[in-house]
Design an enzyme around this catalytic site. Structure first.
Site, short mmCIF file in Angstrom:
data_model
loop_
_atom_site.label_atom_id
_atom_site.label_comp_id
_atom_site.label_asym_id
_atom_site.label_seq_id
_atom_site.Cartn_x
_atom_site.Cartn_y
_atom_site.Cartn_z
N SER A 273 1.74 4.29 -7.46
CA SER A 273 1.41 2.90 -7.88
C SER A 273 2.40 1.86 -7.26
O SER A 273 3.57 2.49 -6.82
CB SER A 273 1.64 2.86 -9.31
OG SER A 273 1.77 1.52 -9.91
N GLY B 295 -9.73 3.27 -6.68
CA GLY B 295 -9.12 4.60 -7.41
C GLY B 295 -9.57 4.80 -8.80
O GLY B 295 -9.70 4.11 -9.59
N LYS B 296 -9.34 6.21 -9.21
CA LYS B 296 -9.66 6.54 -10.48
C LYS B 296 -8.26 6.45 -11.18
O LYS B 296 -8.19 6.36 -12.64
CB LYS B 296 -9.95 8.15 -10.53
CG LYS B 296 -11.43 8.21 -10.36
CD LYS B 296 -11.71 10.00 -10.61
CE LYS B 296 -13.00 10.19 -10.25
NZ LYS B 296 -13.16 11.65 -10.44
N HIS C 46 -3.81 4.27 -1.70
CA HIS C 46 -4.63 3.27 -1.08
C HIS C 46 -5.39 3.94 0.12
O HIS C 46 -6.58 3.88 0.47
CB HIS C 46 -4.00 2.03 -0.76
CG HIS C 46 -3.61 1.58 -2.00
ND1 HIS C 46 -2.16 1.37 -2.29
CD2 HIS C 46 -3.98 0.39 -2.85
CE1 HIS C 46 -2.04 0.38 -3.38
NE2 HIS C 46 -2.86 0.01 -3.65
N LEU D 253 0.75 -1.32 0.04
CA LEU D 253 -0.02 0.07 -0.01
C LEU D 253 0.74 1.38 -0.16
O LEU D 253 2.13 1.29 0.53
CB LEU D 253 -0.86 0.11 1.25
CG LEU D 253 -1.66 -1.45 1.41
CD1 LEU D 253 -2.73 -1.00 2.53
CD2 LEU D 253 -2.68 -1.43 0.11
N HIS D 254 0.42 2.26 -0.61
CA HIS D 254 0.96 3.56 -0.48
C HIS D 254 -0.36 4.64 -0.21
O HIS D 254 -1.41 4.26 -0.02
CB HIS D 254 1.66 3.90 -2.04
CG HIS D 254 0.61 3.78 -3.11
ND1 HIS D 254 -0.39 4.34 -3.32
CD2 HIS D 254 0.81 2.38 -3.97
CE1 HIS D 254 -0.91 3.96 -4.72
NE2 HIS D 254 -0.33 2.84 -5.07
N GLU D 255 0.19 5.88 -0.49
CA GLU D 255 -0.75 6.85 0.27
C GLU D 255 -1.99 7.01 -0.80
O GLU D 255 -3.04 7.29 -0.46
CB GLU D 255 -0.14 8.48 -0.24
CG GLU D 255 -0.65 9.62 0.55
CD GLU D 255 -1.26 9.38 1.87
OE1 GLU D 255 -0.62 8.77 2.76
OE2 GLU D 255 -2.68 9.73 2.21
N ARG E 241 3.45 -0.53 -8.23
CA ARG E 241 4.43 -0.85 -9.39
C ARG E 241 5.72 0.31 -9.41
O ARG E 241 6.78 0.02 -10.10
CB ARG E 241 4.14 -1.10 -10.73
CG ARG E 241 3.35 -2.31 -10.83
CD ARG E 241 2.69 -2.70 -12.00
NE ARG E 241 2.19 -4.17 -12.14
CZ ARG E 241 1.12 -4.50 -12.00
NH1 ARG E 241 -0.02 -3.48 -12.17
NH2 ARG E 241 0.46 -5.75 -12.20
#
Ligand code: PAF
Length: 275
Positions: free
Chosen positions: A183, A145-146, A33, A29-31, A185
């Site tokens: 992302s 998320g968009k 999410h 996870l990142h900001e 990735r």
């Protein structure tokens, strides 16, 4: 916050609890999410549930399923800070105890273009796991998320056509200060690639600017954008301008979205900008 690994345990925990808001993820996870989890938190006084499951069904054989980062402990720490109440983290045997023969097949006109064209079966894999997770969690609200623009559209259509009683909320894309869409990735990128990666959103903005500046040869605009990325070492799959409503060709007066997917080195990135 509770971490549960089985469907039975989650169902027992959630029994009798209404106003459930759900954020499905593949972890690492990142900001971006966490913003979705906060959005879920703000949308309900009820329980907020996040799932963490790397869904084999949505990866092609040559893609990064095996090396997709699994960072459960850190993810749980972050989720707790964002106001999540339950983490559902099943293993593969729990979610797919036998080969998943029943699948949710989204309509070709939506799912076979763009991402679906370059990743055949991707949206079937996504729709199948999301439908299954919806059945398990039974949320009243779900937040996506968009950043995964086409995915959000596919899920909205699935919920409408299957008459699922779930409100789907779209969360804005989180970006670094320089404009790189967050992302999982991005973690694959070297420092030099991270700097170069900014070109993806810049290319989308330039495409929109030319359209808004009155240029109407769409094929030319898209080809220029593709060439621009290729000239800087990218391997682009697509750079397109579409109408937001259904990702069809742009129509005067309708809201638009520019979308791109391209490989930088070994990493495939996607991005989109609404206009
Ligand atoms: O967007 C993702 O992370 C995944 O596609 C999802 C929605 C969690 C389904 O596996």
């Amino acid at each position: 916050m509770k971490i549960v690994h089985t469907i039975a345990e989650l169902r027992a925990e959630l029994a009798g609890k209404t106003g459930r808001a759900f954020v499905p993820t593949m972890g690492n996870l990142h900001e971006g999410h966490l913003a979705l989890v906060r959005q879920a938190r703000a949308a309900t006084p009820g329980p907020v549930i996040a799932s963490i499951f790397v869904n084999r069904l949505q990866f092609l054989p040559h893609e990064d399923f095996d090396r997709y980062p699994r960072t459960l402990e850190n993810d749980c720490r972050l989720l707790e800070g964002a106001g999540c109440d339950y983490v559902f983290a099943p293993d593969e045997r729990e979610l797919y105890p036998e080969q998943q023969g029943y699948k949710v097949q989204p309509p070709a006109e939506l799912a076979d273009m763009l991402e679906g064209h370059f990743r055949p079966g991707f949206f079937t894999g996504v729709s199948t796991v999301v439908h299954k997770l919806f059945n398990i969690v039974q949320p009243q609200i779900a937040v996506f998320g968009k950043k995964d623009y086409q995915q959000l559209m596919v899920i909205r259509r699935m919920v409408a056509q299957m008459a699922l009683p779930i409100e789907i909320i779209g969360g804005e894309t989180c970006r670094s200060e320089q404009g790189l869409a967050l992302s999982s990735r991005n973690g694959y990128l070297s420092d030099a690639e991270k700097a170069e990666a900014l070109r993806l959103s810049a290319t989308l903005r330039a495409l929109i600017a030319r359209w808004q500046g009155g240029e109407r040869d769409l094929a030319q605009l898209e080809a220029d954008a593709l060439r621009h990325l290729s000239a800087h070492g990218w391997q682009p799959d697509y750079v397109v301008l579409r109408r937001q409503r259904d990702l069809g060709s742009p129509v005067e007066g309708e809201p638009l979205v520019a979308l791109a997917a391209a490989k930088l080195g070994a990493t495939r990135l996607i991005d989109n900008i609404e206009a």
